[in-house]
Design a protein around this motif. Structure first.
Motif, PDB file in Angstrom:
ATOM      1  N   PHE A 129       0.829  -1.212   0.000  1.00 34.97           N
ATOM      2  CA  PHE A 129       0.000   0.000   0.000  1.00 34.97           C
ATOM      3  C   PHE A 129       0.859   1.256   0.000  1.00 34.97           C
ATOM      4  N   LYS A 130       0.343   2.294  -0.640  1.00 31.30           N
ATOM      5  CA  LYS A 130       1.012   3.594  -0.570  1.00 31.30           C
ATOM      6  C   LYS A 130       0.974   4.066   0.878  1.00 31.30           C
ATOM      7  N   ASP A 131       2.111   4.528   1.356  1.00 31.93           N
ATOM      8  CA  ASP A 131       2.218   4.906   2.766  1.00 31.93           C
ATOM      9  C   ASP A 131       2.771   6.326   2.851  1.00 31.93           C
ATOM     10  N   GLY A 132       2.052   7.178   3.561  1.00 33.33           N
ATOM     11  CA  GLY A 132       2.503   8.550   3.723  1.00 33.33           C
ATOM     12  C   GLY A 132       1.598   9.562   3.036  1.00 33.33           C
ATOM     13  N   THR A 133       0.527   9.077   2.426  1.00 30.64           N
ATOM     14  CA  THR A 133      -0.377   9.972   1.691  1.00 30.64           C
ATOM     15  C   THR A 133      -0.847  11.141   2.558  1.00 30.64           C
ATOM     16  N   ASN A 134      -1.331  10.807   3.744  1.00 28.99           N
ATOM     17  CA  ASN A 134      -1.864  11.855   4.620  1.00 28.99           C
ATOM     18  C   ASN A 134      -0.882  12.260   5.712  1.00 28.99           C
ATOM     19  N   ASN A 135       0.411  12.163   5.399  1.00 25.85           N
ATOM     20  CA  ASN A 135       1.412  12.541   6.396  1.00 25.85           C
ATOM     21  C   ASN A 135       1.524  14.061   6.473  1.00 25.85           C
ATOM     22  N   ALA A 142     -11.201   0.237  10.192  1.00 29.83           N
ATOM     23  CA  ALA A 142     -10.182   0.544   9.173  1.00 29.83           C
ATOM     24  C   ALA A 142      -9.077   1.401   9.791  1.00 29.83           C
ATOM     25  N   HIS A 143      -7.839   1.097   9.387  1.00 31.43           N
ATOM     26  CA  HIS A 143      -6.678   1.817   9.947  1.00 31.43           C
ATOM     27  C   HIS A 143      -6.808   3.325   9.763  1.00 31.43           C
ATOM     28  N   ILE A 144      -7.181   3.773   8.583  1.00 32.67           N
ATOM     29  CA  ILE A 144      -7.180   5.241   8.375  1.00 32.67           C
ATOM     30  C   ILE A 144      -8.346   5.923   9.103  1.00 32.67           C
ATOM     31  N   SER A 171      -7.173   8.626  11.960  1.00 35.79           N
ATOM     32  CA  SER A 171      -7.463   9.962  11.429  1.00 35.79           C
ATOM     33  C   SER A 171      -7.613  11.004  12.539  1.00 35.79           C
ATOM     34  N   PRO A 172      -7.075  12.198  12.321  1.00 35.17           N
ATOM     35  CA  PRO A 172      -7.250  13.264  13.314  1.00 35.17           C
ATOM     36  C   PRO A 172      -8.732  13.589  13.563  1.00 35.17           C
ATOM     37  N   ASP A 173      -9.605  13.249  12.592  1.00 34.91           N
ATOM     38  CA  ASP A 173     -11.042  13.476  12.813  1.00 34.91           C
ATOM     39  C   ASP A 173     -11.581  12.554  13.902  1.00 34.91           C
ATOM     40  N   LEU A 219       4.418  13.227  12.465  1.00 38.78           N
ATOM     41  CA  LEU A 219       5.219  13.210  11.243  1.00 38.78           C
ATOM     42  C   LEU A 219       5.839  11.821  11.148  1.00 38.78           C
ATOM     43  N   ARG A 220       5.322  11.003  10.234  1.00 33.23           N
ATOM     44  CA  ARG A 220       5.822   9.632  10.092  1.00 33.23           C
ATOM     45  C   ARG A 220       7.012   9.625   9.142  1.00 33.23           C
ATOM     46  N   ARG A 221       8.031   8.834   9.508  1.00 33.69           N
ATOM     47  CA  ARG A 221       9.256   8.813   8.691  1.00 33.69           C
ATOM     48  C   ARG A 221       9.890   7.418   8.704  1.00 33.69           C
ATOM     49  N   PHE A 238       9.699  -0.408  10.164  1.00 31.99           N
ATOM     50  CA  PHE A 238      10.352   0.262  11.282  1.00 31.99           C
ATOM     51  C   PHE A 238       9.739   1.656  11.327  1.00 31.99           C
ATOM     52  N   PHE A 239       8.752   1.776  12.221  1.00 30.93           N
ATOM     53  CA  PHE A 239       7.907   2.964  12.289  1.00 30.93           C
ATOM     54  C   PHE A 239       8.656   4.032  13.076  1.00 30.93           C
ATOM     55  N   LEU A 240       8.883   5.179  12.452  1.00 32.25           N
ATOM     56  CA  LEU A 240       9.509   6.307  13.134  1.00 32.25           C
ATOM     57  C   LEU A 240       8.536   7.472  13.046  1.00 32.25           C
ATOM     58  N   GLN A 259       0.555  12.153  21.832  1.00 28.98           N
ATOM     59  CA  GLN A 259       0.405  11.871  20.410  1.00 28.98           C
ATOM     60  C   GLN A 259       0.562  10.367  20.153  1.00 28.98           C
ATOM     61  N   PHE A 260       1.757   9.850  19.989  1.00 25.10           N
ATOM     62  CA  PHE A 260       1.877   8.435  19.630  1.00 25.10           C
ATOM     63  C   PHE A 260       1.129   7.510  20.588  1.00 25.10           C
ATOM     64  N   ALA A 261       1.416   7.623  21.897  1.00 24.14           N
ATOM     65  CA  ALA A 261       0.861   6.643  22.848  1.00 24.14           C
ATOM     66  C   ALA A 261      -0.662   6.722  22.878  1.00 24.14           C
TER      67      ALA A 261
HETATM   68  C1  HEM Z   1      -2.072   6.027   7.560  1.00 21.94           C
HETATM   69  C2  HEM Z   1      -0.017   1.683   6.995  1.00 21.94           C
HETATM   70  C3  HEM Z   1       1.146   1.602  11.712  1.00 21.94           C
HETATM   71  C4  HEM Z   1      -0.552   6.103  12.155  1.00 21.94           C
HETATM   72  C5  HEM Z   1      -1.650   4.848   6.990  1.00 21.94           C
HETATM   73  C6  HEM Z   1      -1.867   4.439   5.622  1.00 21.94           C
HETATM   74  C7  HEM Z   1      -1.268   3.225   5.474  1.00 21.94           C
HETATM   75  C8  HEM Z   1      -0.695   2.856   6.747  1.00 21.94           C
HETATM   76  C9  HEM Z   1      -1.210   2.374   4.210  1.00 21.94           C
HETATM   77  C10 HEM Z   1      -2.634   5.211   4.559  1.00 21.94           C
HETATM   78  C11 HEM Z   1      -1.787   6.171   3.776  1.00 21.94           C
HETATM   79  C12 HEM Z   1      -1.278   7.357   4.560  1.00 21.94           C
HETATM   80  O1  HEM Z   1      -2.006   8.316   4.822  1.00 21.94           O
HETATM   81  O2  HEM Z   1      -0.115   7.308   4.924  1.00 21.94           O
HETATM   82  C13 HEM Z   1       0.461   1.289   8.235  1.00 21.94           C
HETATM   83  C14 HEM Z   1       1.099   0.030   8.491  1.00 21.94           C
HETATM   84  C15 HEM Z   1       1.426   0.000   9.819  1.00 21.94           C
HETATM   85  C16 HEM Z   1       0.988   1.254  10.390  1.00 21.94           C
HETATM   86  C17 HEM Z   1       1.335  -1.054   7.451  1.00 21.94           C
HETATM   87  C18 HEM Z   1       2.102  -1.068  10.618  1.00 21.94           C
HETATM   88  C19 HEM Z   1       2.874  -1.999  10.091  1.00 21.94           C
HETATM   89  C20 HEM Z   1       0.765   2.810  12.254  1.00 21.94           C
HETATM   90  C21 HEM Z   1       0.965   3.190  13.626  1.00 21.94           C
HETATM   91  C22 HEM Z   1       0.497   4.462  13.740  1.00 21.94           C
HETATM   92  C23 HEM Z   1      -0.012   4.868  12.450  1.00 21.94           C
HETATM   93  C24 HEM Z   1       1.604   2.329  14.709  1.00 21.94           C
HETATM   94  C25 HEM Z   1       0.472   5.368  14.956  1.00 21.94           C
HETATM   95  C26 HEM Z   1       0.305   4.955  16.197  1.00 21.94           C
HETATM   96  C27 HEM Z   1      -1.089   6.465  10.945  1.00 21.94           C
HETATM   97  C28 HEM Z   1      -1.677   7.771  10.682  1.00 21.94           C
HETATM   98  C29 HEM Z   1      -2.149   7.743   9.369  1.00 21.94           C
HETATM   99  C30 HEM Z   1      -1.808   6.426   8.840  1.00 21.94           C
HETATM  100  C31 HEM Z   1      -1.772   8.937  11.656  1.00 21.94           C
HETATM  101  C32 HEM Z   1      -2.876   8.872   8.615  1.00 21.94           C
HETATM  102  C33 HEM Z   1      -4.345   8.748   8.822  1.00 21.94           C
HETATM  103  C34 HEM Z   1      -5.082   9.867   8.092  1.00 21.94           C
HETATM  104  O3  HEM Z   1      -5.059  10.984   8.588  1.00 21.94           O
HETATM  105  O4  HEM Z   1      -5.645   9.600   7.022  1.00 21.94           O
HETATM  106  N1  HEM Z   1      -0.934   3.853   7.658  1.00 21.94           N
HETATM  107  N2  HEM Z   1       0.408   2.011   9.396  1.00 21.94           N
HETATM  108  N3  HEM Z   1       0.162   3.834  11.575  1.00 21.94           N
HETATM  109  N4  HEM Z   1      -1.177   5.696   9.817  1.00 21.94           N
HETATM  110 FE1  HEM Z   1      -0.440   3.829   9.618  1.00 21.94          FE
END
Ligand code: HEM
Length: 374
Positions: free
Chosen positions: A186-192, A282-284, A288-290, A298-300, A320-322, A331-333
């Motif tokens: 998956f694309k990662d960082g879109t909403n960073n 769903a993860h997003i 989401s801040p909403d 800031l994910r890096r 390796f989530f930074l 924030q993170f916790a």
């Molecule tokens: C969004 C993957 C772990 C926080 C996303 C997106 C993907 C993704 C594909 C959607 C694209 C984007 O906006 O970057 C993953 C994977 C993880 C993981 C594969 C673990 C292996 C985490 C963790 C956190 C986190 C541990 C924080 C505790 C976020 C945030 C967003 C996001 C804040 C943006 C949500 C938004 O505003 O739309 N992640 N993520 N992610 N992820 Fe993760």
């Protein structure tokens, strides 16, 4: 250009465009002598200035018969946008209740261990640390060389505790970059958060100019989490399931129900069946801040693989989530407490390492790392 300026209001390697490769190292102190630590910070600053400018840390072939000061493997290689970012862990200030360096009065309030979080399966040998160095470059050998030579310069004062190699960035920290893909495809960082969004960075990433600990002004906090992906289960999940888990389409990166990667996420949108297009787990949605009343990071992070897990024969690989932020607890916790219990992603991941570091503010010319700490 091939170099990223080392000096500035903030350390490089945070909001500067994410490079392709990472070598991360956590160190433990071998000394309680604050003078030795101060000297190390001076030596490391000077070395990082040289390394990021593409210079050796010292003679490659000394004429006095001593071992070379610089190990040599980056000789002739351009720095490839090398950044070296330094951090200080909670145990630097206090170990077993003891103020080891006599600096307890300089510990910023937000620098505390994260404590147990849901879903933790942490390996202590891949967690914590008194100090950290994040070296990022587009050339892996250059990043390795930086960490190796800093470790060498610190011999007797610090010892390596754990390291992590990252082979591909999984985030975008600038609008100038395309969104990369993580190992789930998956694309990662879109909403960073983005470097161009100065106001949002001030609000969510940089420690405020009125922070009582001067050395932290313009700094940040780094949370590092080694997140293993259960790749074999993921690879057996149907595409619909994969997209349901993330809340986005795999190929385009668009939020479910939309066309383009950067279309805004509408968490209220419903499908023909009346159900939310982006599901409750769903993860997003959960990240989401909403949903979280405004938590942003800031994910890096970087993809990693460390070979095969000998117990299962499966790949030991993941993210390796930074993440950089102003306050790792708020924030993170706070976010991970929600994700760790409700996120559909949990079926496919395991958090195996954790650390938090205070990232001192930027280093001015002629000054050194965290100078006001001492
Ligand atoms: C969004 C993957 C772990 C926080 C996303 C997106 C993907 C993704 C594909 C959607 C694209 C984007 O906006 O970057 C993953 C994977 C993880 C993981 C594969 C673990 C292996 C985490 C963790 C956190 C986190 C541990 C924080 C505790 C976020 C945030 C967003 C996001 C804040 C943006 C949500 C938004 O505003 O739309 N992640 N993520 N992610 N992820 Fe993760």
């Amino acid at each position: 250009g091939a170099t990223v300026p080392f000096h500035g209001a903030h350390q490089a390697g945070i909001a500067t465009p994410a490079q392709d490769r990472l070598v991360f190292a956590a160190f433990d102190l071998l000394t309680d002598d604050v003078a030795q630590v101060r000297e190390l910070f001076q030596i490391w600053t000077e070395a990082a200035e040289r390394l990021t400018a593409g210079q050796a840390v010292g003679p490659l072939a000394p004429s006095d018969g001593e071992p070379p000061e610089d190990t040599g493997e980056a000789h002739g290689l351009p720095p490839a946008r090398l950044t070296v970012t330094f951090g200080i862990g909670p145990s630097f200030f206090e170990r077993d209740g003891e103020d080891r360096l006599g600096l307890a009065h300089r510990r910023p309030a937000a620098l505390r261990r994260l404590g147990a979080l849901p879903g933790d399966q942490l390996d202590p040998e891949r967690s914590d640390g008194d100090l950290c160095v994040q070296a990022c470059s587009n050339d892996p050998q250059v990043a390795f060389h930086a960490v190796r030579n800093l470790a060498r310069l610190g011999r007797g004062v610090v010892v390596l505790r754990w390291t992590q190699l990252g082979f591909g960035r999984t985030s975008t920290t600038s609008r100038s970059q395309d969104t990369p893909r993580n190992l789930m495809g998956f694309k990662d960082g879109t909403n960073n958060l983005r470097a161009e969004e100065a106001e949002r960075l001030d609000r969510h990433v940089w420690v405020a100019p009125d922070e009582p600990q001067r050395w932290m002004r313009g700094g940040s906090y780094l949370v590092a989490r080694r997140i293993r992906m259960l790749i074999e289960s993921w690879d057996r999940a149907a595409i619909d399931e994969q997209e349901r888990v993330i809340g986005r389409r795999k190929i385009s990166g668009a939020p479910i129900g939309r066309q383009d990667e950067f279309d805004p996420v509408d968490l209220r949108a419903r499908g023909g069946d009346g159900l939310p297009l982006i599901g409750d787990t769903a993860h997003i949605r959960l990240a989401s801040p909403d949903t979280t009343k405004g938590i942003e990071l800031l994910r890096r992070g970087y993809s990693f693989t460390d070979g095969i897990d000998p117990r299962t024969g499966q790949l030991d690989a993941g993210l390796f989530f930074l993440a950089y932020q102003r306050d790792p607890h708020r924030q993170f916790a706070a976010l991970q407490r929600r994700l760790g219990t409700a996120d559909a992603l949990n079926e496919y991941i395991k958090h195996t390492g954790s650390a938090v570091f205070a990232i001192p503010g930027g280093i001015g010319r002629g000054r050194w790392l965290a100078q006001d700490l001492f």
